[in-house]
Design an enzyme around this catalytic site. Sequence first.
Site, PDB file in Angstrom:
ATOM      1  N   LYS A 112      15.659  32.964 -34.291  1.00  0.00           N
ATOM      2  CA  LYS A 112      16.417  32.406 -33.160  1.00  0.00           C
ATOM      3  C   LYS A 112      16.400  33.338 -31.965  1.00  0.00           C
ATOM      4  CE  LYS A 112      19.766  29.389 -35.458  1.00  0.00           C
ATOM      5  NZ  LYS A 112      21.196  29.152 -35.700  1.00  0.00           N
ATOM      6  N   LYS A 195       9.667  23.306 -41.644  1.00  0.00           N
ATOM      7  CA  LYS A 195      10.825  22.485 -42.013  1.00  0.00           C
ATOM      8  C   LYS A 195      11.224  21.591 -40.842  1.00  0.00           C
ATOM      9  CE  LYS A 195      14.536  25.459 -40.493  1.00  0.00           C
ATOM     10  NZ  LYS A 195      15.640  26.323 -40.682  1.00  0.00           N
ATOM     11  N   LYS A 198      15.835  20.729 -35.438  1.00  0.00           N
ATOM     12  CA  LYS A 198      16.035  20.324 -34.042  1.00  0.00           C
ATOM     13  C   LYS A 198      15.230  21.198 -33.102  1.00  0.00           C
ATOM     14  CE  LYS A 198      19.581  17.360 -34.022  1.00  0.00           C
ATOM     15  NZ  LYS A 198      19.891  16.173 -33.314  1.00  0.00           N
TER      16      LYS A 198
HETATM   17  P1  TYM Z   1      22.970  23.993 -40.039  1.00  0.00           P
HETATM   18  O1  TYM Z   1      24.009  23.336 -39.219  1.00  0.00           O
HETATM   19  O2  TYM Z   1      21.772  24.547 -39.364  1.00  0.00           O
HETATM   20  O3  TYM Z   1      22.435  22.978 -41.123  1.00  0.00           O
HETATM   21  C1  TYM Z   1      23.316  22.280 -41.965  1.00  0.00           C
HETATM   22  C2  TYM Z   1      22.725  22.171 -43.364  1.00  0.00           C
HETATM   23  O4  TYM Z   1      21.475  21.471 -43.319  1.00  0.00           O
HETATM   24  C3  TYM Z   1      20.514  22.199 -44.052  1.00  0.00           C
HETATM   25  N1  TYM Z   1      19.171  21.923 -43.500  1.00  0.00           N
HETATM   26  C4  TYM Z   1      18.130  21.496 -44.224  1.00  0.00           C
HETATM   27  N2  TYM Z   1      18.006  21.204 -45.522  1.00  0.00           N
HETATM   28  C5  TYM Z   1      16.809  20.758 -45.958  1.00  0.00           C
HETATM   29  N3  TYM Z   1      15.742  20.597 -45.151  1.00  0.00           N
HETATM   30  C6  TYM Z   1      15.808  20.863 -43.831  1.00  0.00           C
HETATM   31  N4  TYM Z   1      14.757  20.700 -43.042  1.00  0.00           N
HETATM   32  C7  TYM Z   1      17.052  21.350 -43.310  1.00  0.00           C
HETATM   33  N5  TYM Z   1      17.477  21.712 -42.078  1.00  0.00           N
HETATM   34  C8  TYM Z   1      18.779  22.061 -42.218  1.00  0.00           C
HETATM   35  C9  TYM Z   1      20.915  23.648 -43.869  1.00  0.00           C
HETATM   36  O5  TYM Z   1      20.357  24.460 -44.881  1.00  0.00           O
HETATM   37  C10 TYM Z   1      22.414  23.551 -43.963  1.00  0.00           C
HETATM   38  O6  TYM Z   1      22.852  23.584 -45.302  1.00  0.00           O
HETATM   39  N6  TYM Z   1      24.610  28.552 -41.120  1.00  0.00           N
HETATM   40  C11 TYM Z   1      24.781  27.148 -41.464  1.00  0.00           C
HETATM   41  C12 TYM Z   1      26.197  26.629 -41.284  1.00  0.00           C
HETATM   42  C13 TYM Z   1      27.267  27.396 -41.964  1.00  0.00           C
HETATM   43  C14 TYM Z   1      27.530  27.456 -43.358  1.00  0.00           C
HETATM   44  C15 TYM Z   1      28.682  28.271 -43.517  1.00  0.00           C
HETATM   45  C16 TYM Z   1      26.901  26.914 -44.473  1.00  0.00           C
HETATM   46  C17 TYM Z   1      28.225  28.147 -41.357  1.00  0.00           C
HETATM   47  N7  TYM Z   1      29.082  28.674 -42.285  1.00  0.00           N
HETATM   48  C18 TYM Z   1      29.205  28.545 -44.771  1.00  0.00           C
HETATM   49  C19 TYM Z   1      27.437  27.193 -45.736  1.00  0.00           C
HETATM   50  C20 TYM Z   1      28.579  28.007 -45.872  1.00  0.00           C
HETATM   51  C21 TYM Z   1      23.873  26.339 -40.569  1.00  0.00           C
HETATM   52  O7  TYM Z   1      23.491  26.753 -39.519  1.00  0.00           O
HETATM   53  O8  TYM Z   1      23.628  25.096 -40.988  1.00  0.00           O
END
Ligand code: TYM
Length: 332
Positions: A112, A195, A198
Amino acid sequence: RPRVLSGIQPTAGSFHLGNYLGAVRQWVALQETHDAFYMVVDLHAITVPQDPKELSANTRLAAAQLLAAGLDPDRCTLFVQSHVPEHAQLAWVMNCLTGMGEAGRMTQFKDKSARQGADRASVGLFTYPILQVADILLYQADEVPVGEDQRQHIELTRDLAERFNGRFGETFTIPKPHILKETGKIYDLQDPSIKMSKSASTPKGLINLLDDPKATAKKVKSAVTDTDTVVRYDTENKPGISNLLGIYSTLTGIGIPELEQRYEGKLYGALKTDLADVVVDFVTPFRDRTQQYLDDPETLDSILAKGAEKARAVAAETLSQTYGRVGFLPAK
Ligand code: TYM
């Protein structure tokens, strides 16, 4: 009941199919068997610049989509991260326990910040994973349902929990990642080597759940596959087809071997046309339900208020124990 916790960012527009299959779908299933805490992580969202009006609208939109996906406020605790101040408070303690080098090894930060330009990336982006550590430890979560891209952050959480427990006495549960093999990583429809995301996907490679279903069907039908003709699950040699089979199987509950059989001797086009129908049948009611929640912001906000209250009760307990262990003088 074992406890789960997870979070999702309030991104502009809508969740994508990767978010849903990799994470949210598991959240819905786990609320039946676990004491489940799920949140919209607005504190994490501001690690990159956000327009204030859009951020609050997107936070509501995220909550509406989670409800539309099947989260039930009677079965789980759904809340907004900034409504529970303990997240930022525990994050500070965890920041002080983390090495600079350790934080610098987080690959998501490296990606990022490279995309933003190293000078422009905020310190918040650097400490993003440590806030996530605090999110998880506050609730003493046993498992964290996420996609594969979050594995390293869960590893960091385990390391820091063990470090804290070792230094100050048993305080935190050591959490495990809950990542499914078939859907832990959903790939871009145009480039099955990356993957779905966005930021990295092209519009044609990315399925936004709230897009026009017709446009979505078109994207599925024009997914990039390979020059072979056999429908077979083989992530090494047939990443495109395997991605489609994984999506198909998860959305319908039909096993991958059965799908392979069904499409034996048929062309890829048949698989894609049927999958397009499957995806459209999923997104169409999803869009309608999301809209219904958005049309009634008072109900939505009251669900989130109740969620925050339940979450705070747990978070406050953990924070107060942590503060005591660290040696902060209790306020009288
Ligand atoms: P975020 O908002 O980027 O994504 C949310 C969830 O979607 C999953 N994900 C995917 N899974 C499979 N294939 C894909 N192409 C794909 N793209 C996204 C992500 O793995 C995620 O589970 N850091 C986290 C948010 C967060 C969090 C937490 C998660 C903040 N605090 C505590 C667990 C526990 C994030 O940016 O997710």
